[in-house]
Scaffold this active site. Structure first.
Site, PDB file in Angstrom:
ATOM      1  N   ARG A 120      12.552   9.145  -2.440  1.00 21.79           N
ATOM      2  CA  ARG A 120      11.885   7.928  -2.914  1.00 21.79           C
ATOM      3  C   ARG A 120      11.290   8.212  -4.285  1.00 21.79           C
ATOM      4  O   ARG A 120      10.075   8.310  -4.441  1.00 21.79           O
ATOM      5  CB  ARG A 120      10.817   7.567  -1.906  1.00 21.79           C
ATOM      6  CG  ARG A 120      10.119   6.288  -2.193  1.00 21.79           C
ATOM      7  CD  ARG A 120       9.239   5.952  -1.057  1.00 21.79           C
ATOM      8  NE  ARG A 120      10.066   5.541   0.052  1.00 21.79           N
ATOM      9  CZ  ARG A 120       9.796   4.485   0.806  1.00 21.79           C
ATOM     10  NH1 ARG A 120       8.739   3.765   0.577  1.00 21.79           N
ATOM     11  NH2 ARG A 120      10.570   4.152   1.781  1.00 21.79           N
ATOM     12  N   GLN A 125      16.001   5.293  -7.258  1.00 21.34           N
ATOM     13  CA  GLN A 125      15.832   3.920  -6.772  1.00 21.34           C
ATOM     14  C   GLN A 125      17.164   3.150  -6.683  1.00 21.34           C
ATOM     15  O   GLN A 125      17.389   2.433  -5.729  1.00 21.34           O
ATOM     16  CB  GLN A 125      14.884   3.173  -7.704  1.00 21.34           C
ATOM     17  CG  GLN A 125      13.943   2.276  -6.967  1.00 21.34           C
ATOM     18  CD  GLN A 125      12.667   2.001  -7.751  1.00 21.34           C
ATOM     19  OE1 GLN A 125      12.563   2.351  -8.923  1.00 21.34           O
ATOM     20  NE2 GLN A 125      11.710   1.385  -7.118  1.00 21.34           N
ATOM     21  N   ASP A 128      19.108   3.862  -3.438  1.00 22.80           N
ATOM     22  CA  ASP A 128      18.354   3.825  -2.190  1.00 22.80           C
ATOM     23  C   ASP A 128      18.836   2.703  -1.266  1.00 22.80           C
ATOM     24  O   ASP A 128      18.453   1.543  -1.418  1.00 22.80           O
ATOM     25  CB  ASP A 128      16.869   3.650  -2.544  1.00 22.80           C
ATOM     26  CG  ASP A 128      15.971   3.743  -1.335  1.00 22.80           C
ATOM     27  OD1 ASP A 128      16.485   3.903  -0.216  1.00 22.80           O
ATOM     28  OD2 ASP A 128      14.750   3.642  -1.511  1.00 22.80           O
ATOM     29  N   SER A 131      16.071   0.735   0.682  1.00 19.25           N
ATOM     30  CA  SER A 131      15.415  -0.357  -0.056  1.00 19.25           C
ATOM     31  C   SER A 131      16.315  -1.575  -0.138  1.00 19.25           C
ATOM     32  O   SER A 131      15.856  -2.706   0.081  1.00 19.25           O
ATOM     33  CB  SER A 131      15.075   0.067  -1.481  1.00 19.25           C
ATOM     34  OG  SER A 131      13.983   0.908  -1.471  1.00 19.25           O
ATOM     35  N   TYR A 226       4.906   6.078   0.804  1.00 18.05           N
ATOM     36  CA  TYR A 226       4.970   5.644   2.202  1.00 18.05           C
ATOM     37  C   TYR A 226       3.574   5.544   2.787  1.00 18.05           C
ATOM     38  O   TYR A 226       2.645   6.196   2.319  1.00 18.05           O
ATOM     39  CB  TYR A 226       5.729   6.677   3.048  1.00 18.05           C
ATOM     40  CG  TYR A 226       7.227   6.631   2.922  1.00 18.05           C
ATOM     41  CD1 TYR A 226       7.958   5.568   3.442  1.00 18.05           C
ATOM     42  CD2 TYR A 226       7.921   7.660   2.311  1.00 18.05           C
ATOM     43  CE1 TYR A 226       9.338   5.536   3.352  1.00 18.05           C
ATOM     44  CE2 TYR A 226       9.309   7.647   2.218  1.00 18.05           C
ATOM     45  CZ  TYR A 226      10.003   6.586   2.745  1.00 18.05           C
ATOM     46  OH  TYR A 226      11.359   6.552   2.660  1.00 18.05           O
TER      47      TYR A 226
HETATM   48  P1  NAD Z   1       8.395   1.280   5.052  1.00 18.71           P
HETATM   49  O1  NAD Z   1       9.644   0.590   5.516  1.00 18.71           O
HETATM   50  O2  NAD Z   1       8.243   2.725   5.301  1.00 18.71           O
HETATM   51  O3  NAD Z   1       7.126   0.509   5.725  1.00 18.71           O
HETATM   52  C1  NAD Z   1       6.973  -0.886   5.630  1.00 18.71           C
HETATM   53  C2  NAD Z   1       5.543  -1.250   5.268  1.00 18.71           C
HETATM   54  O4  NAD Z   1       4.684  -1.079   6.412  1.00 18.71           O
HETATM   55  C3  NAD Z   1       4.934  -0.397   4.146  1.00 18.71           C
HETATM   56  O5  NAD Z   1       4.481  -1.239   3.115  1.00 18.71           O
HETATM   57  C4  NAD Z   1       3.771   0.324   4.849  1.00 18.71           C
HETATM   58  O6  NAD Z   1       2.683   0.570   3.970  1.00 18.71           O
HETATM   59  C5  NAD Z   1       3.405  -0.652   5.944  1.00 18.71           C
HETATM   60  N1  NAD Z   1       2.597  -0.113   7.052  1.00 18.71           N
HETATM   61  C6  NAD Z   1       2.703   1.082   7.706  1.00 18.71           C
HETATM   62  N2  NAD Z   1       1.750   1.185   8.657  1.00 18.71           N
HETATM   63  C7  NAD Z   1       1.040   0.017   8.628  1.00 18.71           C
HETATM   64  C8  NAD Z   1      -0.071  -0.500   9.366  1.00 18.71           C
HETATM   65  N3  NAD Z   1      -0.669   0.206  10.331  1.00 18.71           N
HETATM   66  N4  NAD Z   1      -0.514  -1.733   9.053  1.00 18.71           N
HETATM   67  C9  NAD Z   1       0.052  -2.481   8.075  1.00 18.71           C
HETATM   68  N5  NAD Z   1       1.088  -2.042   7.325  1.00 18.71           N
HETATM   69  C10 NAD Z   1       1.573  -0.816   7.602  1.00 18.71           C
HETATM   70  O7  NAD Z   1       8.099   1.040   3.511  1.00 18.71           O
HETATM   71  P2  NAD Z   1       9.043   0.491   2.344  1.00 18.71           P
HETATM   72  O8  NAD Z   1       9.130  -0.968   2.453  1.00 18.71           O
HETATM   73  O9  NAD Z   1      10.330   1.228   2.301  1.00 18.71           O
HETATM   74  O10 NAD Z   1       8.242   0.855   0.987  1.00 18.71           O
HETATM   75  C11 NAD Z   1       6.901   1.103   0.844  1.00 18.71           C
HETATM   76  C12 NAD Z   1       6.598   1.329  -0.662  1.00 18.71           C
HETATM   77  O11 NAD Z   1       7.404   2.333  -1.274  1.00 18.71           O
HETATM   78  C13 NAD Z   1       6.812   0.096  -1.522  1.00 18.71           C
HETATM   79  O12 NAD Z   1       5.779   0.022  -2.471  1.00 18.71           O
HETATM   80  C14 NAD Z   1       8.118   0.327  -2.212  1.00 18.71           C
HETATM   81  O13 NAD Z   1       8.240  -0.389  -3.436  1.00 18.71           O
HETATM   82  C15 NAD Z   1       8.075   1.812  -2.422  1.00 18.71           C
HETATM   83  N6  NAD Z   1       9.451   2.349  -2.520  1.00 18.71           N
HETATM   84  C16 NAD Z   1       9.770   3.104  -3.620  1.00 18.71           C
HETATM   85  C17 NAD Z   1      11.074   3.618  -3.719  1.00 18.71           C
HETATM   86  C18 NAD Z   1      11.473   4.432  -4.928  1.00 18.71           C
HETATM   87  O14 NAD Z   1      10.669   4.590  -5.805  1.00 18.71           O
HETATM   88  N7  NAD Z   1      12.696   4.940  -4.957  1.00 18.71           N
HETATM   89  C19 NAD Z   1      11.990   3.399  -2.698  1.00 18.71           C
HETATM   90  C20 NAD Z   1      11.601   2.642  -1.591  1.00 18.71           C
HETATM   91  C21 NAD Z   1      10.305   2.124  -1.525  1.00 18.71           C
END
Ligand code: NAD
Length: 374
Positions: A120, A125, A128, A131, A226
């Site tokens: 990540r 990106q 991924d 995503s 995460y």
């Molecule tokens: P994910 O699928 O792991 O989780 C989904 C969401 O659930 C996340 O936002 C997490 O914070 C939330 N969550 C976990 N426990 C929780 C709780 N108890 N209550 C409420 N919410 C809770 O996450 P995701 O969607 O893959 O991505 C999270 C972050 O990472 C985003 O900001 C995304 O933009 C970033 N991201 C960056 C890259 C990269 O830079 N290559 C790739 C993927 C995601």
């Protein structure tokens, strides 16, 4: 060097690369062979692949002739044995949770890349798949909910009276959650959301939803964006807040996940019983245990008039664009391991190293190396 594209299993409508991605790959000097019918469920027929320069072959031929196979779901072990000994296998194999497959790949001295291991980082990106598929999931989750709701999403002022907008609560505002919010907003709903990461708050507000704050969340910058596991006290306060908001909601879309762990349980049984009849819960965390206590993966249940949808492979329900995004992610990753039309594995590159399950009988990704020690 020949790249093979196979038809995915019956429950999978996506294909790893559509003809336009195949065309790009061929322009890099690779040959491509595609199993007959591989793109059918994503609306790409054999002729479209032929026009892009690919050969159409039977499955056994693709397995036996390819130097690299790009897929989505994991291949059965007996088919991996039919590949050339030094061929490279790529797919979304769930290698960290599928120890039988991972151990087999290592024992057989196979070279395998599991696309969910793409790190990540900003540079990674564009490769991924998690995503890009989360974008599909969030969008589809809102549409699924809208189709099940016995009410409109938007507000209407009509001669037959006024309709108030649907109220949507999105739990977890990561990639899927933000897409679910944006889709619900476009349909005219009033949207509330929350997440344990403060960074998510600004994103939620910027797309016009309201953010629900629960103080005292734990964040860990070293977790690479995460979420991390929360304290029992925080989770209890969160459940109480959700309980309060759920009673006013028409739809709850849950997406909260913690990588490598069971999804947090946030919508309790008492909350489901307190919701209005006709409301809908779409649980995107169903396959990792569910965010709702009554979710059954791959099943839709009606409990006292509340519909709970435990989604399965929702990305496969948007096969054309999901395959398009998958293929683009693949091309961006393949740029790292194909040079002048030949396979060139550079394990000095952190993306190549992290995404690699194993090579020459050795686990490459550090979490895979840990897993097989146990
Ligand atoms: P994910 O699928 O792991 O989780 C989904 C969401 O659930 C996340 O936002 C997490 O914070 C939330 N969550 C976990 N426990 C929780 C709780 N108890 N209550 C409420 N919410 C809770 O996450 P995701 O969607 O893959 O991505 C999270 C972050 O990472 C985003 O900001 C995304 O933009 C970033 N991201 C960056 C890259 C990269 O830079 N290559 C790739 C993927 C995601």
């Amino acid at each position: 060097m020949k790249v093979g594209i196979l038809k995915e299993p019956k429950d999978e409508a996506r294909v790893a690369m559509l003809p336009e991605a195949v065309k790009t790959l061929i322009s890099w000097g690779a040959e491509v062979c595609v199993e007959t019918g591989a793109g059918q469920t994503a609306y790409a027929d054999d002729d479209a692949y032929r026009s892009s320069g690919a050969e159409i072959k039977q499955r056994a031929e693709v397995l036996a002739e390819s130097d690299m196979i790009c897929g989505i779901q994991a291949l059965p072990l007996e088919e991996i044995s039919k590949m050339k000994p030094d061929a490279v296998l790529l797919g979304q194999m769930g290698a960290l949770f599928n120890s039988e497959l991972t151990k087999f790949l290592i024992e057989q001295k196979r070279t395998a890349f599991s696309m969910e291991l793409v790190p990540r980082t900003t540079r990674a990106q564009s490769m991924d798949v998690l995503s890009s598929m989360a974008t599909v999931l969030g969008y589809k989750a809102t549409l699924l909910a809208a189709n099940s709701l016995p009410r409109f999403f938007p507000m209407f002022m009509t001669a037959a009276g006024s309709i108030t907008p649907a109220r949507v609560l999105v739990i977890g505002a990561g990639v899927a959650g933000l897409q679910a919010i944006a889709t619900a907003k476009r349909l005219g709903a009033t949207v509330f959301a929350f997440d344990v990461r403060q960074a998510a708050k600004e994103e939620v507000l910027s797309i016009g939803a309201k953010f629900i704050d629960v103080a005292g969340a734990t964040e860990d910058k070293s977790a690479g964006g995460y979420a991390v596991e929360q304290s029992a006290d925080f989770i209890q306060r969160q459940k109480d807040t959700i309980h309060e908001h759920a009673q006013k909601a028409d739809i709850i879309i849950t997406t909260a996940q913690i990588p490598g762990r069971k999804a947090p349980l946030l919508v309790e049984e008492r909350t489901v019983h307190a919701m209005k009849a006709g409301s809908v819960i779409v649980d995107l965390a169903a396959s990792s245990g569910g965010n709702c206590a009554l979710t059954q993966p791959d099943q839709t249940k009606d409990i006292n008039g509340v519909r709970i949808i435990g989604v399965g492979n929702l990305a496969a329900e948007l096969p054309q664009d999901a395959s398009k995004m998958y293929g683009k992610n693949y091309l961006n990753f393949l740029k790292l391991i194909i040079k002048d039309g030949a396979i060139n594995l550079n394990f000095e590159d952190d993306i190549v190293l992290s995404t690699c399950v194993c090579h020459a009988g050795e686990a490459k990704n550090s979490r895979i190396a840990e897993m097989i020690k146990q």
